[in-house]
Design an enzyme around this catalytic site. Sequence first.
Site, PDB file in Angstrom:
ATOM      1  N   LEU A 129      -6.631   5.831 -14.404  1.00  0.00           N
ATOM      2  CA  LEU A 129      -6.591   5.723 -12.940  1.00  0.00           C
ATOM      3  C   LEU A 129      -5.331   5.007 -12.448  1.00  0.00           C
ATOM      4  O   LEU A 129      -5.007   5.048 -11.259  1.00  0.00           O
ATOM      5  CB  LEU A 129      -7.842   5.003 -12.433  1.00  0.00           C
ATOM      6  CG  LEU A 129      -8.998   5.914 -11.991  1.00  0.00           C
ATOM      7  CD1 LEU A 129      -9.324   6.972 -13.010  1.00  0.00           C
ATOM      8  CD2 LEU A 129     -10.233   5.106 -11.658  1.00  0.00           C
ATOM      9  N   GLY A 178     -15.478  -2.279 -12.659  1.00  0.00           N
ATOM     10  CA  GLY A 178     -15.141  -2.778 -11.326  1.00  0.00           C
ATOM     11  C   GLY A 178     -15.342  -1.702 -10.269  1.00  0.00           C
ATOM     12  O   GLY A 178     -16.150  -0.782 -10.441  1.00  0.00           O
ATOM     13  N   LYS A 204     -13.749  -3.147   0.617  1.00  0.00           N
ATOM     14  CA  LYS A 204     -14.481  -1.882   0.498  1.00  0.00           C
ATOM     15  C   LYS A 204     -16.005  -2.039   0.541  1.00  0.00           C
ATOM     16  O   LYS A 204     -16.702  -1.136   0.973  1.00  0.00           O
ATOM     17  CB  LYS A 204     -14.094  -1.154  -0.805  1.00  0.00           C
ATOM     18  CG  LYS A 204     -12.704  -0.529  -0.760  1.00  0.00           C
ATOM     19  CD  LYS A 204     -12.447   0.268  -2.029  1.00  0.00           C
ATOM     20  CE  LYS A 204     -11.094   0.945  -1.970  1.00  0.00           C
ATOM     21  NZ  LYS A 204     -10.859   1.818  -3.134  1.00  0.00           N
ATOM     22  N   SER A 219       0.830  -1.206   0.000  1.00  0.00           N
ATOM     23  CA  SER A 219       0.000   0.000   0.000  1.00  0.00           C
ATOM     24  C   SER A 219       0.866   1.258   0.000  1.00  0.00           C
ATOM     25  O   SER A 219       1.886   1.342   0.693  1.00  0.00           O
ATOM     26  CB  SER A 219      -0.901   0.016   1.240  1.00  0.00           C
ATOM     27  OG  SER A 219      -1.527   1.271   1.351  1.00  0.00           O
ATOM     28  N   LEU A 220       0.438   2.238  -0.773  1.00  0.00           N
ATOM     29  CA  LEU A 220       1.173   3.509  -0.856  1.00  0.00           C
ATOM     30  C   LEU A 220       0.686   4.507   0.196  1.00  0.00           C
ATOM     31  O   LEU A 220       1.273   5.560   0.364  1.00  0.00           O
ATOM     32  CB  LEU A 220       0.993   4.105  -2.255  1.00  0.00           C
ATOM     33  CG  LEU A 220       1.573   3.249  -3.372  1.00  0.00           C
ATOM     34  CD1 LEU A 220       1.066   3.707  -4.723  1.00  0.00           C
ATOM     35  CD2 LEU A 220       3.097   3.290  -3.338  1.00  0.00           C
ATOM     36  N   SER A 221      -0.408   4.160   0.877  1.00  0.00           N
ATOM     37  CA  SER A 221      -0.968   5.110   1.844  1.00  0.00           C
ATOM     38  C   SER A 221      -0.064   5.348   3.064  1.00  0.00           C
ATOM     39  O   SER A 221       0.048   6.496   3.507  1.00  0.00           O
ATOM     40  CB  SER A 221      -2.357   4.645   2.296  1.00  0.00           C
ATOM     41  OG  SER A 221      -3.244   4.706   1.210  1.00  0.00           O
TER      42      SER A 221
HETATM   43  P1  NAP Z   1     -11.489  -4.212 -10.280  1.00  0.00           P
HETATM   44  O1  NAP Z   1     -12.620  -4.004  -9.347  1.00  0.00           O
HETATM   45  O2  NAP Z   1     -10.826  -5.529 -10.368  1.00  0.00           O
HETATM   46  O3  NAP Z   1     -12.037  -3.811 -11.751  1.00  0.00           O
HETATM   47  C1  NAP Z   1     -11.240  -3.931 -12.906  1.00  0.00           C
HETATM   48  C2  NAP Z   1     -12.128  -3.830 -14.138  1.00  0.00           C
HETATM   49  O4  NAP Z   1     -11.290  -3.963 -15.283  1.00  0.00           O
HETATM   50  C3  NAP Z   1     -13.194  -4.932 -14.238  1.00  0.00           C
HETATM   51  O5  NAP Z   1     -14.378  -4.402 -14.771  1.00  0.00           O
HETATM   52  C4  NAP Z   1     -12.574  -5.926 -15.215  1.00  0.00           C
HETATM   53  O6  NAP Z   1     -13.505  -6.618 -15.979  1.00  0.00           O
HETATM   54  C5  NAP Z   1     -11.814  -4.983 -16.125  1.00  0.00           C
HETATM   55  N1  NAP Z   1     -10.717  -5.691 -16.790  1.00  0.00           N
HETATM   56  C6  NAP Z   1      -9.714  -6.382 -16.206  1.00  0.00           C
HETATM   57  N2  NAP Z   1      -8.895  -6.896 -17.145  1.00  0.00           N
HETATM   58  C7  NAP Z   1      -9.428  -6.540 -18.341  1.00  0.00           C
HETATM   59  C8  NAP Z   1      -9.065  -6.792 -19.685  1.00  0.00           C
HETATM   60  N3  NAP Z   1      -7.976  -7.523 -19.994  1.00  0.00           N
HETATM   61  N4  NAP Z   1      -9.818  -6.264 -20.670  1.00  0.00           N
HETATM   62  C9  NAP Z   1     -10.931  -5.536 -20.373  1.00  0.00           C
HETATM   63  N5  NAP Z   1     -11.333  -5.267 -19.114  1.00  0.00           N
HETATM   64  C10 NAP Z   1     -10.588  -5.774 -18.117  1.00  0.00           C
HETATM   65  O7  NAP Z   1     -10.308  -3.180  -9.993  1.00  0.00           O
HETATM   66  P2  NAP Z   1     -10.465  -1.670  -9.456  1.00  0.00           P
HETATM   67  O8  NAP Z   1     -10.376  -1.645  -8.001  1.00  0.00           O
HETATM   68  O9  NAP Z   1     -11.649  -1.071 -10.119  1.00  0.00           O
HETATM   69  O10 NAP Z   1      -9.111  -1.019 -10.018  1.00  0.00           O
HETATM   70  C11 NAP Z   1      -8.937  -0.857 -11.396  1.00  0.00           C
HETATM   71  C12 NAP Z   1      -7.712   0.013 -11.685  1.00  0.00           C
HETATM   72  O11 NAP Z   1      -7.891   1.309 -11.120  1.00  0.00           O
HETATM   73  C13 NAP Z   1      -6.404  -0.535 -11.109  1.00  0.00           C
HETATM   74  O12 NAP Z   1      -5.390  -0.307 -12.040  1.00  0.00           O
HETATM   75  C14 NAP Z   1      -6.194   0.321  -9.881  1.00  0.00           C
HETATM   76  O13 NAP Z   1      -4.821   0.455  -9.558  1.00  0.00           O
HETATM   77  C15 NAP Z   1      -6.768   1.636 -10.329  1.00  0.00           C
HETATM   78  N6  NAP Z   1      -7.220   2.465  -9.200  1.00  0.00           N
HETATM   79  C16 NAP Z   1      -6.626   3.656  -8.987  1.00  0.00           C
HETATM   80  C17 NAP Z   1      -7.017   4.462  -7.952  1.00  0.00           C
HETATM   81  C18 NAP Z   1      -6.353   5.781  -7.725  1.00  0.00           C
HETATM   82  O14 NAP Z   1      -6.517   6.366  -6.646  1.00  0.00           O
HETATM   83  N7  NAP Z   1      -5.624   6.293  -8.694  1.00  0.00           N
HETATM   84  C19 NAP Z   1      -8.059   4.040  -7.090  1.00  0.00           C
HETATM   85  C20 NAP Z   1      -8.657   2.799  -7.345  1.00  0.00           C
HETATM   86  C21 NAP Z   1      -8.221   2.013  -8.396  1.00  0.00           C
HETATM   87  P3  NAP Z   1     -14.279  -7.925 -15.402  1.00  0.00           P
HETATM   88  O15 NAP Z   1     -15.164  -7.412 -14.314  1.00  0.00           O
HETATM   89  O16 NAP Z   1     -14.999  -8.428 -16.588  1.00  0.00           O
HETATM   90  O17 NAP Z   1     -13.211  -8.837 -14.880  1.00  0.00           O
END
Ligand code: NAP
Length: 308
Positions: free
Chosen positions: A249, A153, A78, A27-29
């Site tokens: 993101l 997601g 979460k 975690s980066l927090s």
């Molecule tokens: P998550 O709940 O696992 O959701 C990921 C989504 O991406 C799902 O809808 C998944 O589809 C889709 N996906 C995964 N692999 C794919 C592929 N090869 N092709 C097409 N769609 C694909 O993850 P999350 O928590 O939302 O996080 C997602 C990203 O956001 C991560 O990179 C995370 O580091 C980033 N993030 C950043 C912050 C920030 O503060 N900057 C905060 C939160 C998250 P399926 O449901 O069909 O598997």
Amino acid sequence: MVALDIPLSITGKTQVLGIIGDPIAHSLSPPMQNAALRALGWDGIYVPFPVRAAAVDTALAGLWALGVVGFNVTIPHKQAVMAALAEVTPLAQAVGAVNTVWRQEQGWAGTNTDVLGFVAPLQDWGHEALVPESSLAGHLPWSQRRAVILGNGGAARAAVAGCSQLHCGEIWVVGRDRNKLQSFAESWQDSPLCPTLQVASWDQLPALLPETTLLVNTTPLGMHPREDQSPVSPQDLAQLPSDAIAYDLIYTPSPTQFLRWATERGLHTIDGVEMLVQQGAAALEIWIHQPPPIAVMRHALKTHLGLA
Ligand code: NAP
């Protein structure tokens, strides 16, 4: 960098903040929040707590008994943590996820600061066409903008809520699993936040792009260790209007392949670093009731990521 991670001294009066998740080691927090506490001179420490899914309720009771002031919640807790809270803000209820918890008389209360984190870099953008409708005079308002969110997601839920708060005219979510996409759409139908959300499959994306002025990647495509991947191609990006914003993101690497191509296309780009900083800053303010030192937090995070 290490010096920022460690409070100067821990005494009997030192207050405890933290984060629960599984895994939590990367975690980066902690480096970001501890740098902020040090900069403010607040006698406290922010600790990572590894908590298994089956132990969430026990962990919350333990954190309460130990007098912990508040904590963040990350993957995979979460959603699950919400049932154990005495109060959940309407925003977190609409998003369906809590990432920040604080102590109240009757028990733990929770909200979602990811939405604020998502919106912050869009508000700060400074491009005249991007100011919210309320403060613009004669420029393209958010209400005439189409936002397309790639992925359905957890992070996509914060992005939908954020786009809704900006009053985007159209909000689309693109996903690969029809059943998940349908459930995602249905979960917003009765929401006061975004009842008009529309969903599409990836093969429908090209038709959406020519009118899309905010394209958000919430998939892990492009994230370490898949740095060479991107959710869209240069040909896709060529379809976007020239004043479109490409928002990824993902915070490591920065920039991602998606944002490198978007820059080559001449688009405005935003990476995930600022969202991470701003959601953390909003959480810290809830816990310590002081303006957070955002520049310190940004610097600590970028240093930790090797971006400073
Ligand atoms: P998550 O709940 O696992 O959701 C990921 C989504 O991406 C799902 O809808 C998944 O589809 C889709 N996906 C995964 N692999 C794919 C592929 N090869 N092709 C097409 N769609 C694909 O993850 P999350 O928590 O939302 O996080 C997602 C990203 O956001 C991560 O990179 C995370 O580091 C980033 N993030 C950043 C912050 C920030 O503060 N900057 C905060 C939160 C998250 P399926 O449901 O069909 O598997």
